[in-house]
Design a protein around this motif. Structure first.
Motif, mmCIF file in Angstrom:
data_model
loop_
_atom_site.group_PDB
_atom_site.id
_atom_site.type_symbol
_atom_site.label_atom_id
_atom_site.label_comp_id
_atom_site.label_asym_id
_atom_site.label_seq_id
_atom_site.Cartn_x
_atom_site.Cartn_y
_atom_site.Cartn_z
ATOM 1 N N VAL A 176 24.303 -9.052 -27.069
ATOM 2 C CA VAL A 176 23.164 -8.953 -26.147
ATOM 3 C C VAL A 176 22.341 -10.240 -26.158
ATOM 4 C CG1 VAL A 176 20.971 -7.743 -25.773
ATOM 5 C CG2 VAL A 176 23.058 -6.437 -26.210
ATOM 6 N N GLN A 177 22.283 -10.921 -27.290
ATOM 7 C CA GLN A 177 21.500 -12.146 -27.407
ATOM 8 C C GLN A 177 22.239 -13.400 -26.927
ATOM 9 O OE1 GLN A 177 18.260 -12.116 -28.303
ATOM 10 N NE2 GLN A 177 18.518 -9.889 -28.355
ATOM 11 N N ASP A 178 23.538 -13.276 -26.672
ATOM 12 C CA ASP A 178 24.366 -14.443 -26.347
ATOM 13 C C ASP A 178 24.769 -14.424 -24.867
ATOM 14 O OD1 ASP A 178 26.209 -16.494 -26.198
ATOM 15 O OD2 ASP A 178 27.301 -15.893 -28.006
ATOM 16 N N ILE A 179 23.948 -15.030 -24.054
ATOM 17 C CA ILE A 179 24.160 -15.011 -22.605
ATOM 18 C C ILE A 179 25.449 -15.735 -22.218
ATOM 19 C CG2 ILE A 179 23.214 -15.773 -20.396
ATOM 20 C CD1 ILE A 179 20.425 -15.369 -21.638
ATOM 21 N N LYS A 180 25.791 -16.788 -22.913
ATOM 22 C CA LYS A 180 27.019 -17.517 -22.593
ATOM 23 C C LYS A 180 28.248 -16.636 -22.835
ATOM 24 C CE LYS A 180 27.290 -21.687 -24.188
ATOM 25 N NZ LYS A 180 27.589 -22.894 -24.977
ATOM 26 N N THR A 181 28.276 -15.925 -23.941
ATOM 27 C CA THR A 181 29.388 -15.015 -24.228
ATOM 28 C C THR A 181 29.415 -13.878 -23.219
ATOM 29 O OG1 THR A 181 29.396 -15.593 -26.568
ATOM 30 C CG2 THR A 181 30.417 -13.498 -25.968
ATOM 31 N N GLN A 182 28.263 -13.344 -22.868
ATOM 32 C CA GLN A 182 28.202 -12.282 -21.856
ATOM 33 C C GLN A 182 28.843 -12.754 -20.553
ATOM 34 O OE1 GLN A 182 24.245 -10.727 -21.179
ATOM 35 N NE2 GLN A 182 23.767 -10.941 -23.345
ATOM 36 N N MET A 233 40.785 -12.682 -24.387
ATOM 37 C CA MET A 233 39.450 -12.117 -24.431
ATOM 38 C C MET A 233 38.935 -12.084 -25.869
ATOM 39 S SD MET A 233 36.915 -10.500 -22.767
ATOM 40 C CE MET A 233 37.545 -9.814 -21.300
ATOM 41 N N GLU A 234 39.840 -11.832 -26.804
ATOM 42 C CA GLU A 234 39.423 -11.730 -28.194
ATOM 43 C C GLU A 234 38.722 -12.997 -28.685
ATOM 44 O OE1 GLU A 234 42.578 -11.147 -27.140
ATOM 45 O OE2 GLU A 234 43.050 -9.070 -27.662
ATOM 46 N N LEU A 235 39.161 -14.127 -28.164
ATOM 47 C CA LEU A 235 38.553 -15.399 -28.565
ATOM 48 C C LEU A 235 37.087 -15.505 -28.158
ATOM 49 C CD1 LEU A 235 41.441 -17.867 -27.692
ATOM 50 C CD2 LEU A 235 40.755 -17.068 -29.958
ATOM 51 N N PHE A 236 36.736 -14.888 -27.056
ATOM 52 C CA PHE A 236 35.365 -14.991 -26.562
ATOM 53 C C PHE A 236 34.358 -14.289 -27.467
ATOM 54 C CE2 PHE A 236 37.738 -15.644 -22.589
ATOM 55 C CZ PHE A 236 37.203 -16.858 -22.221
ATOM 56 N N VAL A 237 34.803 -13.264 -28.168
ATOM 57 C CA VAL A 237 33.867 -12.492 -28.993
ATOM 58 C C VAL A 237 34.143 -12.609 -30.489
ATOM 59 C CG1 VAL A 237 33.237 -10.862 -27.194
ATOM 60 C CG2 VAL A 237 35.203 -10.374 -28.671
ATOM 61 N N GLN A 238 35.024 -13.499 -30.882
ATOM 62 C CA GLN A 238 35.348 -13.620 -32.293
ATOM 63 C C GLN A 238 34.142 -14.033 -33.149
ATOM 64 O OE1 GLN A 238 38.580 -16.351 -32.679
ATOM 65 N NE2 GLN A 238 37.312 -18.175 -32.439
ATOM 66 N N ASP A 239 33.202 -14.746 -32.580
ATOM 67 C CA ASP A 239 31.997 -15.150 -33.310
ATOM 68 C C ASP A 239 30.798 -14.275 -32.952
ATOM 69 O OD1 ASP A 239 33.392 -17.238 -34.535
ATOM 70 O OD2 ASP A 239 32.959 -18.613 -32.896
ATOM 71 N N THR A 240 31.073 -13.143 -32.343
ATOM 72 C CA THR A 240 30.024 -12.215 -31.919
ATOM 73 C C THR A 240 30.357 -10.845 -32.510
ATOM 74 O OG1 THR A 240 29.938 -13.485 -29.870
ATOM 75 C CG2 THR A 240 28.745 -11.402 -29.903
ATOM 76 N N PRO A 241 29.942 -10.609 -33.752
ATOM 77 C CA PRO A 241 30.417 -9.422 -34.467
ATOM 78 C C PRO A 241 29.749 -8.097 -34.098
ATOM 79 C CG PRO A 241 28.971 -10.701 -35.862
ATOM 80 C CD PRO A 241 29.148 -11.490 -34.596
ATOM 81 N N THR A 242 28.597 -8.145 -33.469
ATOM 82 C CA THR A 242 27.872 -6.901 -33.196
ATOM 83 C C THR A 242 27.386 -6.866 -31.753
ATOM 84 O OG1 THR A 242 25.706 -7.799 -33.772
ATOM 85 C CG2 THR A 242 26.996 -6.831 -35.589
ATOM 86 N N CYS A 243 27.053 -5.667 -31.323
ATOM 87 C CA CYS A 243 26.494 -5.520 -29.983
ATOM 88 C C CYS A 243 25.172 -6.276 -29.870
ATOM 89 C CB CYS A 243 26.295 -4.038 -29.673
ATOM 90 S SG CYS A 243 25.699 -3.722 -27.997
ATOM 91 N N GLU A 244 24.395 -6.248 -30.913
ATOM 92 C CA GLU A 244 23.098 -6.949 -30.889
ATOM 93 C C GLU A 244 23.287 -8.448 -30.697
ATOM 94 O OE1 GLU A 244 23.963 -4.741 -33.414
ATOM 95 O OE2 GLU A 244 22.856 -3.095 -32.473
ATOM 96 N N SER A 245 24.275 -9.018 -31.390
ATOM 97 C CA SER A 245 24.520 -10.450 -31.219
ATOM 98 C C SER A 245 25.086 -10.736 -29.822
ATOM 99 C CB SER A 245 25.446 -10.986 -32.308
ATOM 100 O OG SER A 245 26.688 -10.333 -32.297
ATOM 101 N N THR A 259 25.508 -2.787 -23.425
ATOM 102 C CA THR A 259 26.111 -1.879 -24.407
ATOM 103 C C THR A 259 27.377 -1.233 -23.845
ATOM 104 O OG1 THR A 259 24.673 -0.045 -23.732
ATOM 105 C CG2 THR A 259 23.925 -1.414 -25.572
ATOM 106 N N ILE A 260 27.427 -1.026 -22.544
ATOM 107 C CA ILE A 260 28.640 -0.503 -21.923
ATOM 108 C C ILE A 260 29.752 -1.551 -21.995
ATOM 109 C CG2 ILE A 260 29.681 0.216 -19.730
ATOM 110 C CD1 ILE A 260 26.966 1.527 -19.070
ATOM 111 N N VAL A 261 29.424 -2.776 -21.698
ATOM 112 C CA VAL A 261 30.407 -3.856 -21.782
ATOM 113 C C VAL A 261 30.936 -3.954 -23.207
ATOM 114 C CG1 VAL A 261 30.802 -6.338 -21.530
ATOM 115 C CG2 VAL A 261 29.367 -5.129 -19.867
ATOM 116 N N TRP A 262 30.044 -3.896 -24.183
ATOM 117 C CA TRP A 262 30.451 -3.992 -25.584
ATOM 118 C C TRP A 262 31.373 -2.830 -25.959
ATOM 119 C CZ3 TRP A 262 30.586 -7.746 -28.945
ATOM 120 C CH2 TRP A 262 30.805 -7.464 -30.286
ATOM 121 N N ALA A 263 31.046 -1.645 -25.520
ATOM 122 C CA ALA A 263 31.880 -0.472 -25.811
ATOM 123 C C ALA A 263 33.272 -0.632 -25.196
ATOM 124 C CB ALA A 263 31.212 0.796 -25.297
#
Length: 95
Positions: free
Chosen positions: A15-21, A1-13, A70-74
């Motif tokens: 939220v903007q990245d539908i593929k990562t979501q 899972m860590e690999l999926f968000v390694q290039d997504t450092p913030t909740c804002e980024s 934001t819940i997913v990010w948390a």
């Protein structure tokens, strides 16, 4: 899972990245199903928050249109690593 968000450092980024979501939500649903099975099969180990994890998985699968990013990010930032650590320890002691 860590690999999926390694290039997504913030909740804002996130939220903007539908593929990562999409990838993260898929992985969380798999984790939820695995926790459900683990909870049923393991007689010696109780996972903290197992029912909440399974409930969240069900919400991802069945009520995805009401998912709050934001819940997913948390969950990613606060709860995933402790869950992973607990499961690894449990698997090591079950042998």
């Amino acid at each position: 899972m860590e690999l999926f968000v390694q290039d997504t450092p913030t909740c804002e980024s996130y939220v903007q990245d539908i593929k990562t979501q999409s990838a993260v939500e898929r992985q969380l649903s798999i984790i939820g199903e695995a926790v459900n099975r683990f909870d049923k099969l393991s007689q010696h180990t109780i996972l903290d928050n197992a029912r909440q994890i399974v409930g969240f998985r069900n919400r991802l699968i069945h009520a995805y249109d009401s998912m709050d990013n934001t819940i997913v990010w948390a969950i990613l930032k606060r709860y995933l690593l402790p869950l992973k650590t607990t499961v690894i320890k449990a698997l090591e002691t079950e042998d």
